[in-house]
Every structure is written in C-alpha cells, then in structure tokens.
Write a protein that holds these residues in place. Structure first.
Motif, PDB file in Angstrom:
ATOM      1  N   UNK A 314       0.859  -1.180   0.000  1.00 21.14           N
ATOM      2  CA  UNK A 314       0.000   0.000   0.000  1.00 21.14           C
ATOM      3  C   UNK A 314       0.896   1.230   0.000  1.00 21.14           C
ATOM      4  N   UNK A 315       0.516   2.233  -0.751  1.00 19.44           N
ATOM      5  CA  UNK A 315       1.327   3.451  -0.803  1.00 19.44           C
ATOM      6  C   UNK A 315       0.415   4.661  -0.812  1.00 19.44           C
ATOM      7  N   UNK A 316       0.846   5.719  -0.144  1.00 19.19           N
ATOM      8  CA  UNK A 316       0.187   7.016  -0.307  1.00 19.19           C
ATOM      9  C   UNK A 316       1.232   7.990  -0.778  1.00 19.19           C
ATOM     10  N   UNK A 317       0.865   8.791  -1.761  1.00 21.10           N
ATOM     11  CA  UNK A 317       1.796   9.767  -2.296  1.00 21.10           C
ATOM     12  C   UNK A 317       1.603  11.098  -1.588  1.00 21.10           C
ATOM     13  N   UNK A 318       2.551  11.996  -1.782  1.00 25.86           N
ATOM     14  CA  UNK A 318       2.519  13.254  -1.024  1.00 25.86           C
ATOM     15  C   UNK A 318       1.288  14.074  -1.366  1.00 25.86           C
ATOM     16  N   UNK A 319       0.756  13.904  -2.567  1.00 26.46           N
ATOM     17  CA  UNK A 319      -0.398  14.722  -2.949  1.00 26.46           C
ATOM     18  C   UNK A 319      -1.723  14.037  -2.667  1.00 26.46           C
ATOM     19  N   UNK A 320      -1.715  13.078  -1.758  1.00 25.48           N
ATOM     20  CA  UNK A 320      -2.990  12.577  -1.284  1.00 25.48           C
ATOM     21  C   UNK A 320      -3.413  11.228  -1.802  1.00 25.48           C
ATOM     22  N   UNK A 321      -3.326  11.002  -3.118  1.00 24.97           N
ATOM     23  CA  UNK A 321      -3.842   9.734  -3.616  1.00 24.97           C
ATOM     24  C   UNK A 321      -3.005   8.570  -3.122  1.00 24.97           C
ATOM     25  N   UNK A 322      -3.622   7.416  -3.146  1.00 24.38           N
ATOM     26  CA  UNK A 322      -2.907   6.221  -2.749  1.00 24.38           C
ATOM     27  C   UNK A 322      -3.209   5.083  -3.704  1.00 24.38           C
ATOM     28  N   UNK A 323      -2.510   3.990  -3.530  1.00 27.11           N
ATOM     29  CA  UNK A 323      -2.760   2.794  -4.330  1.00 27.11           C
ATOM     30  C   UNK A 323      -2.489   1.572  -3.492  1.00 27.11           C
ATOM     31  N   UNK A 324      -3.175   0.493  -3.814  1.00 30.86           N
ATOM     32  CA  UNK A 324      -2.759  -0.784  -3.261  1.00 30.86           C
ATOM     33  C   UNK A 324      -2.552  -1.730  -4.432  1.00 30.86           C
ATOM     34  N   UNK A 325      -1.494  -2.498  -4.343  1.00 30.78           N
ATOM     35  CA  UNK A 325      -1.225  -3.513  -5.365  1.00 30.78           C
ATOM     36  C   UNK A 325      -0.966  -4.818  -4.626  1.00 30.78           C
ATOM     37  N   UNK A 326      -1.429  -5.892  -5.206  1.00 33.93           N
ATOM     38  CA  UNK A 326      -1.203  -7.176  -4.537  1.00 33.93           C
ATOM     39  C   UNK A 326      -0.845  -8.251  -5.538  1.00 33.93           C
TER      40      UNK A 326
END
Length: 426
Positions: A314-326
């Motif tokens: 799971x990652x969140x970027x500095x500008x708010x959005x995030x992603x999860x990859x599995x």
DNA sequence: TCTGGGGTCCTAGGACCC
DNA sequence: TCTGGGGTCCTAGGACCC
C-alpha cells in the motif's frame, strides 16, 4: 454495596409489563465499552498522570495522530484520530505517551474474564468492546440490570471504568452505551427501542459511515426513523442487499445473536504501515522501508504461526492519492526473505521519477488451512506446508533475540536506515 | 491543521474454463 | 465457427470499524 445508578432514556412503562425490578421481556443484550481505554490504562500505571490531560498517540512533530485522549484532554477538544499537531495546539500542557499494546491486551483479557464469569455468551468486538447476552432464563435468572451493574462494579475494581448499554438488541445497546460516558449504564427497556431510535441521526448506527450518510441525505433521509419508514427501493439504492436488515436495525427489531466467536476469531491478514515524517523520494529509501515493515510482518506471522499467499503493498503519495497492489504467491510463506522481493516488484508497478512516498505498507493475507496446501516436487516445504528461504533461520534467531532483549537491539542491515518511528536517521 | 495504523468485508471487472 | 451462460480465481478499490 454500590448504589444502583443508571439512565433510562424513557420513563418506565409499567403497563407494558416491564419493570426495572421485576421481569425483563425478551432478550437482554449488553454492550460493554471501556472508557478512554488506552488513556485510562496509562493513568492506572502512572499515578502522577491521573487527573491530568493525557494523550496516547504519535509524535506531533512526525505526522502522528491521537489514538486516545483522557477525559481531561477531551475537555480541550482533543479526540481520537485528530492530528497530534492539532491536539498539541489545543492542549499544549497534556502529557504524551506512545501506546503499550501488550499492557492493554492484558487488562482487556481481565475484563473479558469478568464477562465470561457472568455469562457464557460473550462476543468480543475489539480490544475495548464486547457484547454479552444476559437474557433471563438463558443462563441465569437474575435481573439483567443487576448483572450489568455488577459487571460495571467488577470492572472498576481493575482500576479502569466502563460504560454499558443494555437493551433487547445489539444495535440499540451499542448506541445506548454511548449516551452516558464515562461509567454510564444506559437501559433501553423492552418496548421502547423504536421510540429511542427514531429521532437519532443515521450516523448513530454502526455500519453507516460518511459515505452512506451522504447517500441517505441525498434521498432526504436524516434520522433512523426515516430509515424505518423509507421505501424499499430507496434503501436498496444505498445499502444494496443489506437494505432490509438495516431497516430492522433502525426499527430496533434486529435479532442477531451474541455469538461467542471461535472461527471468526481467526486472523485474516497481518500488515504493517508507516507514515514517514518526511516523504521518501529515493528508491533505495523506499526499498529499505519496505524491508523494515516486512520484517515486522514476518515476525508477527511467525509469532502467530501463520503463513499466507497474498502480498499487498500500500502506498500514499505526497499529494494525497494512494494505491494498493497485490500479488498472489505460488506458495504460502511467513518468511520476509521470500516476500520482500515480491514487494519490490509491486513497488516497480507504480514507481517513477518524481514520486514522493508519504506512507508505505506491507501486508500478508490468504492464510490457508494446512490440509488445503498444494505443493510441487521442486519446492521445499516445511512441516506446516510453507515455503522458506535459507535465511528464515536467521530471521527466527533475530525474533528470539528481540523477544528477549527488545526490538531495537538487532536487525538486518537493510532495515537499519530507519528507526521505529519511520524517521530517517542522520 | 488536514486526515495514523490495525483490521474486516464487499463489489466489480477481467481472465479463464467448462 | 459462432453463440451464450455460469462459475471461479485474481486484482483493485472502497466503506467501515476501533
């Protein structure tokens, strides 16, 4: 002998056959909620902090948030999930401490023991909450009110306090428990549930969050009474196949039982994530952070005897959005030496120039039962059916040293660039 | 002042197989 | 060769809870 204090949201309706000191009609289900639990335990263990504003949570300088605020701190407007920086502005003189989960678990266990001593029908919801069924005649014939009062008094002997909601259903008792905190006992007598619920905001009912609230508002629905009266079509558009169950809950007619959890007790996933005090911009730093998080996950998997097949990053970027990859592994594992490379490959799927990582997390899920494990001829599998790298033995040795001497003593070189707070070392 | 960390459950689309 | 339907697995995302 403690005097019986309680709140009745509605005057007793003796005509309906319900009498505080007489019989209770229908199921009697309680919800026990420990008051400001983490903060109360800290004040129990540190007498010098009693009576003072106390905040359990992350550092204000490092993007931390408030986990629990003592009632003294709540008077300043501090509450759970608030950023620590804001909490410090509201209450600069508060005592701050990090959380101590092992200690909270220990006390929570003692509270659950008290409940189990009163009734075999106890459903633990979280570390500080449990439902219990004290329907007269099911296990004991004692008045539910007397049992609830005794539970409250026995919990206070541990040095912490609880609030209890008591009614004929889980939904109503949960809402009732919030009415008179701390140290409250709120009783909604059989027959008065519907009237109690009707005027309440839809958000009062668990399961309705910000998103459902907004959808209901668009349909002109603001109260639980309006949910009770809404057309099936409107409810279905918001709750899907749960529409009629939500209506029953809003009417106080839910009949879901207190289920002493056994199977659903099992852990479904283990994860670790960290928000960094300053964003990570170098790929090497992200990889090092991944290793640190993965080691924590691996250690907890081994402690629980679990091995899983799905790796999630799971990652969140500095500008708010995030992603999860599995990604699903061919075999289950509890060895970070196996799933760290998979985590790196998952990071590759979103990594690019100019990326600022605010949060990174790693999780393992999909724990198969031993009899369902499939292997092939070319894979080394241990006695639990899990794959391990040659370095797993080293990981286990490190686990043992950490158990004995604390978690900061030893670690791999790849994780040593970050301390436990996620702060870059200088 | 923005919004942590640990979870659970559900949905939906695409791939693949029968 | 075309057609449809159903089931399952995998993946991504979102809602919700404490």
């Amino acid at each position: 002998m403690s005097e019986i204090e309680h709140t009745c949201a509605f005057p007793l309706d003796r005509g309906a056959g319900n009498n505080l000191f007489g019989c209770w009609l229908g199921p009697a289900i309680g919800l026990l909620d420990l008051d400001a639990f983490f903060a109360s335990v800290e004040q129990l263990d540190h007498p010098e902090w009693r009576g003072r504003p106390l905040i359990v949570g992350g550092d204000p300088e490092e993007r931390g948030v408030v986990s629990t605020a003592s009632y003294e701190a709540r008077r300043f407007g501090v509450h759970s999930a608030m950023s620590s920086a804001q909490a410090r502005r509201l209450c600069p003189d508060a005592v701050w401490t990090h959380s101590h989960f092992d200690r909270y678990r220990e006390l929570s266990g003692k509270v659950m023991d008290i409940l189990a001593d009163e009734t075999p029908f106890v459903e633990r919801v979280s570390i500080d909450e449990a439902f219990f069924d004290i329907t007269p005649g099911r296990y004991s014939c004692e008045s539910p009110l007397e049992i609830a009062e005794r539970i409250r008094s026995r919990v206070s002997e541990l040095g912490i306090t609880c609030s209890i909601g008591l009614s004929t259903s889980k939904t109503v008792s949960k809402i009732a428990s919030e009415r008179d905190k701390p140290r409250g006992l709120t009783v909604i007598l059989p027959g008065t549930e519907k009237a109690f619920l009707r005027p309440l905001s839809v958000r009062a009912m668990s399961g309705i969050g910000a998103s459902a609230e907004a959808a209901l508002k668009r349909a002109g629905i603001h109260t639980l009474g309006q949910i009770a009266d809404a057309s099936p079509a409107v409810l279905t558009s918001v709750f899907g196949c749960h529409a009629e169950r939500m209506r029953l809950r809003a009417k106080g007619e839910e009949r879901s039982p207190v289920s002493p959890v056994d199977a659903s007790d099992e852990i479904k996933s283990v994860s670790c994530e960290r928000t960094f005090a300053t964003d990570l911009t170098e790929r090497s730093d992200v990889d090092a952070a991944l290793a640190l998080l993965a080691e924590s996950v691996g250690r907890r998997l081994r402690r629980h005897g679990l091995a899983g097949r799905t790796v999630t990053v799971k990652v969140k970027f500095s500008f708010g959005q995030g992603r999860t990859v599995q990604r699903k592994l061919p075999h289950r594992t509890d060895d970070e030496n196996i799933f760290i490379p998979v985590g790196r490959a998952l990071i590759d799927t979103f990594w690019g120039p100019g990326i600022h990582v605010r949060l990174l997390g790693v999780g393992i899920s999909d724990f198969e039962r031993a009899e369902g494990i499939q292997t092939d001829l070319f894979t080394e599998v241990d006695d639990r059916g899990a794959v391990a790298s040659p370095r797993r033995d080293l990981s286990v040795a490190i686990d043992q040293v950490r158990e004995k001497y604390g978690s900061d003593v030893v670690g791999y070189g790849r994780a040593a660039r970050f301390d436990n707070g996620g702060q870059r070392r200088h």
